[in-house]
Design an enzyme around this catalytic site. Structure first.
Site, short mmCIF file in Angstrom:
data_model
loop_
_atom_site.label_atom_id
_atom_site.label_comp_id
_atom_site.label_asym_id
_atom_site.label_seq_id
_atom_site.Cartn_x
_atom_site.Cartn_y
_atom_site.Cartn_z
N GLU A 40 -1.18 -10.01 -6.01
CA GLU A 40 -0.99 -11.01 -7.32
C GLU A 40 -0.28 -10.42 -8.55
O GLU A 40 0.56 -11.15 -9.12
CB GLU A 40 -2.47 -11.31 -7.90
CG GLU A 40 -3.37 -12.08 -7.07
CD GLU A 40 -4.19 -11.01 -6.03
OE1 GLU A 40 -3.60 -10.06 -5.57
OE2 GLU A 40 -5.52 -10.95 -6.15
N GLU B 188 0.93 -1.25 0.15
CA GLU B 188 0.00 0.02 0.07
C GLU B 188 0.75 1.25 -0.06
O GLU B 188 2.07 1.20 0.10
CB GLU B 188 -0.88 0.02 1.20
CG GLU B 188 -2.13 -0.94 1.14
CD GLU B 188 -3.08 -1.27 2.22
OE1 GLU B 188 -2.84 -0.23 3.14
OE2 GLU B 188 -3.85 -1.78 2.16
N ASN B 189 0.41 2.50 -0.11
CA ASN B 189 0.85 3.46 -0.22
C ASN B 189 -0.07 4.73 0.27
O ASN B 189 -1.16 4.70 0.12
CB ASN B 189 1.27 4.11 -1.69
CG ASN B 189 2.23 5.06 -2.06
OD1 ASN B 189 1.80 6.41 -1.94
ND2 ASN B 189 3.34 4.72 -2.08
ZN ZN Z 1 -5.85 -7.20 -7.47
#
Ligand code: ZN
Length: 139
Positions: A55, A44-45
């Protein structure tokens, strides 16, 4: 490699996930046709839109190492869930027949699916064959 061994790779990748905003940790492990495994976790960011799914991180890891043929994806996440639409499309590019194993951090695989069930009637490379492109116009 067994499904359980591949799933264990995904479970370990999940432990490296960076998800301080959602708290939703995901790990993925992609098994190539030649038996190699490439893993990924969600990243995340603070600028939320830049967040990356496990994935697609695994897929990028594999592609960057020269692998493009895949047989199985193991996905480890808490609760119900399956690959998001963007990841389904990204995986379809390389492996429309991909087996997708989904399970939780306890190590139990609870679902076994084929990508073409998750993304029926997919748009893919076959739709962009050069023979189907319009001929350039001559002036
Ligand atoms: Zn995805």
């Amino acid at each position: 490699m067994t499904d359980d061994q591949l799933f264990e790779c995904a479970r370990q990748a999940r432990e490296r996930a960076y998800a301080p905003y959602s708290g939703f940790f995901v790990g993925a492990a992609l098994l190539t046709m030649t038996g190699e495994v490439f893993s990924g976790c969600n990243i995340e960011n603070a600028s939320y839109g830049l967040s990356q799914c496990a994935e697609r991180v695994a897929l990028g890891n594999a592609i960057a190492h020269g692998s493009r043929q895949f047989q199985t994806l193991a996905l480890c996440l808490q609760g119900d869930g399956s690959p998001c639409g963007a990841c389904r499309q990204a995986l379809n590019e390389f492996a429309p027949e991909l087996t997708v194993l989904i399970g939780g951090p306890n190590g139990n695989i609870r679902q076994r699916l084929c990508l073409n069930e998750l993304l029926p009637n997919a748009f893919g490379p076959q739709n962009l064959k050069t023979s189907s492109l319009p001929e350039p116009r001559n002036h």
